[in-house]
Write a protein that holds these residues in place. Structure first.
Motif, PDB file in Angstrom:
ATOM      1  N   LEU A  39       2.384   1.684  -3.363  1.00  0.00           N
ATOM      2  CA  LEU A  39       1.328   2.114  -4.279  1.00  0.00           C
ATOM      3  C   LEU A  39       1.063   3.609  -4.124  1.00  0.00           C
ATOM      4  N   ILE A  40       0.982   4.079  -2.879  1.00  0.00           N
ATOM      5  CA  ILE A  40       0.739   5.509  -2.621  1.00  0.00           C
ATOM      6  C   ILE A  40       1.893   6.352  -3.153  1.00  0.00           C
ATOM      7  N   ILE A  41       3.134   5.888  -2.898  1.00  0.00           N
ATOM      8  CA  ILE A  41       4.299   6.627  -3.408  1.00  0.00           C
ATOM      9  C   ILE A  41       4.273   6.652  -4.941  1.00  0.00           C
TER      10      ILE A  41
ATOM     11  N   GLY B 235       3.941  -2.316  -5.868  1.00  0.00           N
ATOM     12  CA  GLY B 235       3.050  -2.131  -4.717  1.00  0.00           C
ATOM     13  C   GLY B 235       1.830  -3.027  -4.798  1.00  0.00           C
TER      14      GLY B 235
ATOM     15  N   VAL C 141       0.836  -1.208   0.000  1.00  0.00           N
ATOM     16  CA  VAL C 141       0.000   0.000   0.000  1.00  0.00           C
ATOM     17  C   VAL C 141       0.872   1.259   0.000  1.00  0.00           C
ATOM     18  N   VAL C 142       1.946   1.235   0.814  1.00  0.00           N
ATOM     19  CA  VAL C 142       2.861   2.390   0.872  1.00  0.00           C
ATOM     20  C   VAL C 142       3.512   2.620  -0.492  1.00  0.00           C
TER      21      VAL C 142
ATOM     22  N   ILE D 167       4.008   1.555  -8.691  1.00  0.00           N
ATOM     23  CA  ILE D 167       2.606   1.152  -8.568  1.00  0.00           C
ATOM     24  C   ILE D 167       2.478  -0.351  -8.780  1.00  0.00           C
TER      25      ILE D 167
ATOM     26  N   ILE E  17       1.625   6.447  -6.868  1.00  0.00           N
ATOM     27  CA  ILE E  17       0.546   7.347  -7.306  1.00  0.00           C
ATOM     28  C   ILE E  17       0.992   8.795  -7.190  1.00  0.00           C
ATOM     29  N   LEU E  18       1.650   9.127  -6.071  1.00  0.00           N
ATOM     30  CA  LEU E  18       2.168  10.500  -5.891  1.00  0.00           C
ATOM     31  C   LEU E  18       3.199  10.833  -6.963  1.00  0.00           C
TER      32      LEU E  18
END
Length: 436
Positions: free
Chosen positions: A36-38, A398, A33-34, A395, A40-41
């Motif tokens: 994936l968030i990175i 992740g 999840v972390v 992504i 996406i950012l």
């Protein structure tokens, strides 16, 4: 796997998945999840975009109207990554049942010690099938060019004569029916063989063994057809203009060797945690031979497909490899060669000797490399035809980690739901005394 504890009951062995093990699996999901968030950012903020803006520009120009119904690059990356990782785990999960079925019809005794591992692998078949249907219904325009509106209608600005010629096979109702049939067959036989195995544990006798052989024989015939057709539907139809008569074998080889690696890796972890007391170096050796042999088989199929297309050099065939070898500003070139190195050169050299196949540390390293390598193999199959030059890794890795954590939770839950040793299997004694 020190978080696993162990108790004995006659010849049965019951896996206990401790809180520590569950926390490890949840930690894998959280890490995913972390990442994936990175990722996406990074996509939203445009970090690193300058490096491949020119490639993305070329891709956009080349692909132009094809994506007019598609989503943003970010949404598309998430959808394609969900398809990619789920496809990989679904294939590996089904191979657990295929491995068990092959050993049944071959009257093989050596594999009884790892039979429960292959049974447990199929825990992802139904969840994976449901995810596959949902992702297709939500994101089909972003993954499959042939699903776009008007692409098969003469007079439409989107009309594509080649794709229209395949409309008898590539149409939404027939595609969904086929997908449901594949998953239904795989799920049913996975469940059926598991139930027969559990009944054998409870009641003994050979009746369950013979029923398992009959079910396995039917399943293998159906799997031979459905595995190839699913490869055409779920992977090859991404590149709708292109086709290869060897593609079904190619995808099966990738799934199969990954499944063998997963079985071997689990057997080693369990052995090191104090389970599977009767598992010996000969069992590990045989799993090593399968990993070694089918890494070569995968390479044979890969080379046969590549060599024929390269030698003929027909534009409509060569486009597939041109995209992966130098296309999109060379974004996939490194991965193309890495794919061969990790999926052939490394297993070939690592497992060449007899001693290497009997060393658990070497087997663990090679099995992990094979699993990572064939995940990247599916990445290479899917990304150039979908994301073109807009691919990335954060992504994708992740989402793969999220799938891995969820897969391990279901896998270990099924492993723990029955004895790790099939106590009434007629070939158990042969497996316990197996030597090579």
């Amino acid at each position: 796997m020190a978080t696993l504890t162990h108790h004995e009951s006659a010849t049965a062995e019951q896996l206990v998945v401790t809180d520590g093990a569950r926390k490890t699996f949840i930690a894998i999901i959280v890490t995913g999840v972390v990442l994936l968030i990175i990722g996406i950012l990074a996509q939203v903020m445009g970090w690193g975009a300058a490096e491949h803006s020119e490639a993305a520009g070329h891709a956009a120009a080349a692909h132009g109207a094809a994506h007019e119904e598609g989503s943003s690059v970010l949404v598309k990356r998430v959808l394609v990554s969900l398809w990619h990782s789920n496809l990989f785990f679904l294939g590996v999960s089904t191979v657990g049942t295929v491995f068990m079925a092959i050993n049944y019809v071959a009257y093989a005794g050596w594999s009884v010690m790892v039979k429960r591992i292959s049974e447990a692998l199929s825990a992802w078949v139904i969840p994976g099938g449901v995810i596959m249907l949902i992702v297709f219904l939500v994101g089909r325009h972003d993954i499959f060019h042939w699903t776009h509106e008007g692409i098969m209608d003469k007079g439409s600005p989107n009309y594509d004569a080649i794709i229209a010629g395949k409309s008898g096979f590539l149409n939404l109702p027939f595609y969904l029916i086929r997908t449901i049939i594949y998953i239904g067959i795989w799920a049913y036989f996975s469940w059926k063989l598991r139930q027969l195995s559990l009944q054998e544990d409870l009641n003994g006798g050979t009746v369950w063994f013979h029923k398992s052989i009959n079910a396995s024989a039917l399943f293998l015939v159906l799997y031979a057809v459905t595995s190839s057709m699913s490869a055409w539907d779920w992977v090859m139809s991404v590149d709708t203009h292109w086709f290869s008569t060897m593609f079904g074998w190619y995808v099966f080889a990738s799934w199969w060797v990954s499944g063998i690696a997963a079985i071997a890796l689990t057997a080693i972890f369990l052995k090191q945690a104090g389970y599977l007391r009767a598992l010996n170096a000969s069992h590990i050796h045989d799993l090593g031979k399968l990993m070694f042999g089918f890494s070569i088989f995968w390479t044979y199929v890969w080379f046969s497909q590549f060599m024929l297309i390269w030698y003929a050099n027909l534009p409509e065939e060569a486009v597939y490899f041109n995209q992966r070898l130098g296309g999109f500003e060379g974004r996939y070139t490194f991965l193309f060669f890495f794919n061969i190195a990790i999926n052939f050169v490394f297993p070939f050299l690592g497992l060449m000797t007899r001693d290497a196949k009997r060393q658990m540390i070497i087997m663990k390293i090679v099995a992990i490399a094979i699993l990572c390598g064939h995940w990247s193999d599916f990445y290479l199959m899917l990304m150039p035809g979908t994301l073109r030059g807009d691919n990335g890794f954060l992504i994708e890795i992740g989402i793969a980690a999220i799938f891995l954590g969820a897969f391990l939770i279901l896998f270990t839950r099924r492993l723990a739901s029955a004895s790790l040793v099939p106590v009434n299997h007629p070939f158990l004694d042969e497996s316990i005394h197996h030597t090579t």
